[in-house]
Scaffold this motif. Structure first.
Motif, PDB file in Angstrom:
ATOM      1  N   LEU A 134      22.667  20.454 -13.434  1.00 48.29           N
ATOM      2  CA  LEU A 134      23.971  21.068 -13.680  1.00 48.29           C
ATOM      3  C   LEU A 134      24.771  21.156 -12.390  1.00 48.29           C
ATOM      4  O   LEU A 134      24.215  21.355 -11.313  1.00 48.29           O
ATOM      5  CB  LEU A 134      23.788  22.460 -14.283  1.00 48.29           C
ATOM      6  CG  LEU A 134      22.977  22.535 -15.583  1.00 48.29           C
ATOM      7  CD1 LEU A 134      22.899  23.967 -16.072  1.00 48.29           C
ATOM      8  CD2 LEU A 134      23.578  21.626 -16.653  1.00 48.29           C
ATOM      9  N   THR A 135      26.074  21.017 -12.515  1.00 43.69           N
ATOM     10  CA  THR A 135      26.958  21.064 -11.362  1.00 43.69           C
ATOM     11  C   THR A 135      28.327  21.579 -11.797  1.00 43.69           C
ATOM     12  O   THR A 135      28.686  21.519 -12.972  1.00 43.69           O
ATOM     13  CB  THR A 135      27.113  19.665 -10.730  1.00 43.69           C
ATOM     14  OG1 THR A 135      28.003  19.755  -9.633  1.00 43.69           O
ATOM     15  CG2 THR A 135      27.630  18.668 -11.733  1.00 43.69           C
ATOM     16  N   LEU A 136      29.079  22.066 -10.839  1.00 44.64           N
ATOM     17  CA  LEU A 136      30.441  22.556 -11.093  1.00 44.64           C
ATOM     18  C   LEU A 136      31.500  21.564 -10.629  1.00 44.64           C
ATOM     19  O   LEU A 136      32.676  21.938 -10.508  1.00 44.64           O
ATOM     20  CB  LEU A 136      30.658  23.897 -10.393  1.00 44.64           C
ATOM     21  CG  LEU A 136      29.828  25.080 -10.909  1.00 44.64           C
ATOM     22  CD1 LEU A 136      30.059  26.306 -10.024  1.00 44.64           C
ATOM     23  CD2 LEU A 136      30.185  25.415 -12.361  1.00 44.64           C
ATOM     24  N   ASP A 137      31.111  20.313 -10.399  1.00 45.83           N
ATOM     25  CA  ASP A 137      32.046  19.323  -9.877  1.00 45.83           C
ATOM     26  C   ASP A 137      33.216  19.098 -10.838  1.00 45.83           C
ATOM     27  O   ASP A 137      34.353  18.907 -10.399  1.00 45.83           O
ATOM     28  CB  ASP A 137      31.337  18.000  -9.618  1.00 45.83           C
ATOM     29  CG  ASP A 137      30.368  18.102  -8.451  1.00 45.83           C
ATOM     30  OD1 ASP A 137      30.480  19.081  -7.677  1.00 45.83           O
ATOM     31  OD2 ASP A 137      29.481  17.235  -8.326  1.00 45.83           O
ATOM     32  N   GLY A 138      32.940  19.106 -12.149  1.00 42.08           N
ATOM     33  CA  GLY A 138      34.018  18.890 -13.116  1.00 42.08           C
ATOM     34  C   GLY A 138      35.072  19.972 -13.048  1.00 42.08           C
ATOM     35  O   GLY A 138      36.283  19.688 -13.077  1.00 42.08           O
ATOM     36  N   TYR A 139      34.660  21.222 -12.903  1.00 42.48           N
ATOM     37  CA  TYR A 139      35.610  22.325 -12.797  1.00 42.48           C
ATOM     38  C   TYR A 139      36.341  22.296 -11.454  1.00 42.48           C
ATOM     39  O   TYR A 139      37.536  22.620 -11.384  1.00 42.48           O
ATOM     40  CB  TYR A 139      34.887  23.656 -12.980  1.00 42.48           C
ATOM     41  CG  TYR A 139      34.383  23.871 -14.384  1.00 42.48           C
ATOM     42  CD1 TYR A 139      35.197  24.436 -15.363  1.00 42.48           C
ATOM     43  CD2 TYR A 139      33.093  23.486 -14.751  1.00 42.48           C
ATOM     44  CE1 TYR A 139      34.740  24.632 -16.652  1.00 42.48           C
ATOM     45  CE2 TYR A 139      32.627  23.671 -16.038  1.00 42.48           C
ATOM     46  CZ  TYR A 139      33.452  24.241 -16.996  1.00 42.48           C
ATOM     47  OH  TYR A 139      32.999  24.418 -18.272  1.00 42.48           O
ATOM     48  N   LYS A 140      35.632  21.908 -10.399  1.00 42.45           N
ATOM     49  CA  LYS A 140      36.282  21.826  -9.092  1.00 42.45           C
ATOM     50  C   LYS A 140      37.362  20.747  -9.088  1.00 42.45           C
ATOM     51  O   LYS A 140      38.451  20.950  -8.544  1.00 42.45           O
ATOM     52  CB  LYS A 140      35.234  21.534  -8.015  1.00 42.45           C
ATOM     53  CG  LYS A 140      34.251  22.681  -7.772  1.00 42.45           C
ATOM     54  CD  LYS A 140      33.229  22.309  -6.724  1.00 42.45           C
ATOM     55  CE  LYS A 140      32.242  23.449  -6.484  1.00 42.45           C
ATOM     56  NZ  LYS A 140      31.205  23.082  -5.478  1.00 42.45           N
ATOM     57  N   GLU A 141      37.072  19.612  -9.711  1.00 40.38           N
ATOM     58  CA  GLU A 141      38.070  18.549  -9.771  1.00 40.38           C
ATOM     59  C   GLU A 141      39.243  18.952 -10.655  1.00 40.38           C
ATOM     60  O   GLU A 141      40.394  18.593 -10.381  1.00 40.38           O
ATOM     61  CB  GLU A 141      37.426  17.262 -10.290  1.00 40.38           C
ATOM     62  CG  GLU A 141      36.422  16.643  -9.341  1.00 40.38           C
ATOM     63  CD  GLU A 141      35.909  15.321  -9.856  1.00 40.38           C
ATOM     64  OE1 GLU A 141      36.563  14.728 -10.738  1.00 40.38           O
ATOM     65  OE2 GLU A 141      34.853  14.874  -9.383  1.00 40.38           O
ATOM     66  N   SER A 147      40.313  20.506  -6.367  1.00 41.58           N
ATOM     67  CA  SER A 147      39.598  20.514  -5.086  1.00 41.58           C
ATOM     68  C   SER A 147      39.452  19.121  -4.503  1.00 41.58           C
ATOM     69  O   SER A 147      39.285  18.962  -3.294  1.00 41.58           O
ATOM     70  CB  SER A 147      38.207  21.134  -5.271  1.00 41.58           C
ATOM     71  OG  SER A 147      37.407  20.329  -6.131  1.00 41.58           O
ATOM     72  N   GLY A 148      39.536  18.094  -5.350  1.00 42.58           N
ATOM     73  CA  GLY A 148      39.402  16.723  -4.862  1.00 42.58           C
ATOM     74  C   GLY A 148      40.722  16.104  -4.460  1.00 42.58           C
ATOM     75  O   GLY A 148      40.803  14.886  -4.291  1.00 42.58           O
ATOM     76  N   GLY A 149      41.755  16.898  -4.307  1.00 45.10           N
ATOM     77  CA  GLY A 149      43.059  16.364  -3.928  1.00 45.10           C
ATOM     78  C   GLY A 149      43.964  16.076  -5.101  1.00 45.10           C
ATOM     79  O   GLY A 149      45.077  15.561  -4.905  1.00 45.10           O
ATOM     80  N   GLY A 150      43.536  16.383  -6.315  1.00 41.85           N
ATOM     81  CA  GLY A 150      44.363  16.135  -7.488  1.00 41.85           C
ATOM     82  C   GLY A 150      45.410  17.221  -7.690  1.00 41.85           C
ATOM     83  O   GLY A 150      45.518  18.176  -6.911  1.00 41.85           O
ATOM     84  N   ALA A 151      46.168  17.068  -8.752  1.00 43.97           N
ATOM     85  CA  ALA A 151      47.234  18.029  -9.054  1.00 43.97           C
ATOM     86  C   ALA A 151      46.642  19.350  -9.514  1.00 43.97           C
ATOM     87  O   ALA A 151      45.612  19.396 -10.185  1.00 43.97           O
ATOM     88  CB  ALA A 151      48.153  17.459 -10.135  1.00 43.97           C
ATOM     89  N   SER A 152      47.301  20.442  -9.164  1.00 45.96           N
ATOM     90  CA  SER A 152      46.842  21.771  -9.558  1.00 45.96           C
ATOM     91  C   SER A 152      47.203  22.026 -11.026  1.00 45.96           C
ATOM     92  O   SER A 152      48.319  21.713 -11.461  1.00 45.96           O
ATOM     93  CB  SER A 152      47.480  22.833  -8.671  1.00 45.96           C
ATOM     94  OG  SER A 152      47.164  24.139  -9.152  1.00 45.96           O
ATOM     95  N   PRO A 153      46.288  22.618 -11.803  1.00 45.32           N
ATOM     96  CA  PRO A 153      46.585  22.885 -13.216  1.00 45.32           C
ATOM     97  C   PRO A 153      47.362  24.175 -13.451  1.00 45.32           C
ATOM     98  O   PRO A 153      47.818  24.424 -14.566  1.00 45.32           O
ATOM     99  CB  PRO A 153      45.188  22.986 -13.835  1.00 45.32           C
ATOM    100  CG  PRO A 153      44.349  23.561 -12.740  1.00 45.32           C
ATOM    101  CD  PRO A 153      44.897  22.982 -11.454  1.00 45.32           C
TER     102      PRO A 153
END
Length: 292
Positions: free
Chosen positions: A67-74, A78-84
């Motif tokens: 398990l990881t929280l990478d999907g929520y971070k993206e 956090s990966g430089g994408g647009a803020s929701p």
């Protein structure tokens, strides 16, 4: 005359009672099975949101993947994408404002159609219903051209007006059913005391029909929050809503399943929280409108 005795089992219950108990248990198990079938996709989406993109894309999927929280971070950029957050705030604003306007318009209309009925009120009700017969996509182009000509594209208030007009017929139909159960004698007593229509609606009708109003508000809020077609076509960056923002994660290149699942969970949370908080009012209100 010989009395006919009902056979009694060892447990002390008559045979008809035992059959009714077994039938109730079978229906309970069936209800649990149907509920589990409906909730399984949501649980699977929740589990997938905690997987890495590589694990989420495996076929068949792995239940024991790390398990990881990478999907929520993206999703939260956090990966430089647009803020929701702008899209989430736009969805919250349009849903709350449109629901408030719907209630302000639907309550007096339902009062005139149920308690102080206007002439040919059934024709008025059919007119409200007929507005929902037009496919939404059929009105998309005229609305787009109109909004473009008045320079109203990519504007949150355009969505508020559209969502208000789209949800108003449903709200009037629901609240007319709820207000029909309000005792007329209470309203007449308030009028004899000198209360005017705004006071009657706010202090007399609204508290009695509170569960129905809460159910109507929740349904209008859900419909506004989940609407995507108009939001996708009529907005760009400034007024983009959460469902339209969700579509930006689906691309033809790269893996995106875990990130989409994480985004779907986050976007669904406000509706789930509102439904959970108002579930007793929702059930009570829908039951109130269904039982005459």
């Amino acid at each position: 005359m010989t009395a006919v005795s009902t056979p009694v089992t060892i447990t002390g219950l008559p045979e008809p009672a035992r059959r009714a108990k077994r039938r109730g248990a079978a229906l309970g198990l069936l209800a649990w099975f149907v509920g589990i079938v409906f909730v399984l996709p949501v649980l699977w989406m929740l589990l997938t949101s905690f997987h890495s993109e590589a694990d989420a894309a495996t076929n068949p999927p792995s239940l024991t993947a790390s398990l990881t929280l990478d999907g929520y971070k993206e999703f939260f950029g956090s990966g430089g994408g647009a803020s929701p957050w702008p899209s989430l705030l736009n969805s919250m604003g349009t849903s709350l404002f449109s629901t408030g306007f719907v209630l302000l318009l639907a309550l007096p209309a339902a009062y005139a159609l149920s308690i102080r009925r206007v002439r040919k009120w059934t024709d008025v009700m059919f007119f409200f219903l007929s507005t929902k017969m037009l496919p939404v996509v059929a009105g998309l182009l005229p609305v787009f051209l109109f909004a473009k000509n008045i320079s109203f594209l990519d504007n949150v208030w355009l969505l508020v007006i559209l969502y208000t007009s789209m949800n108003l017929p449903i709200a009037v139909w629901m609240m007319q059913s709820f207000l029909a159960d309000v005792p007329v004698s209470i309203i007449e007593a308030a009028q004899m005391d000198g209360a005017r229509l705004p006071t009657i609606l706010w202090r007399v009708v609204a508290p009695i029909a509170g569960p129905g109003i809460a159910a109507t508000s929740l349904i209008c809020f859900i419909f506004s929050w989940n609407e995507m077609l108009f939001a996708q076509v009529l907005t760009g960056v400034v007024a983009q809503t959460a469902p339209a923002f969700l579509t930006t994660f689906v691309t033809s290149q790269g893996l995106f399943l875990a990130k989409v699942c994480a985004a779907s969970i986050v976007i669904s949370l406000p509706v789930l929280a509102a439904g959970f908080a108002a579930q007793d009012k929702l059930v009570q209100g829908l039951s109130l409108g269904a039982v005459k």
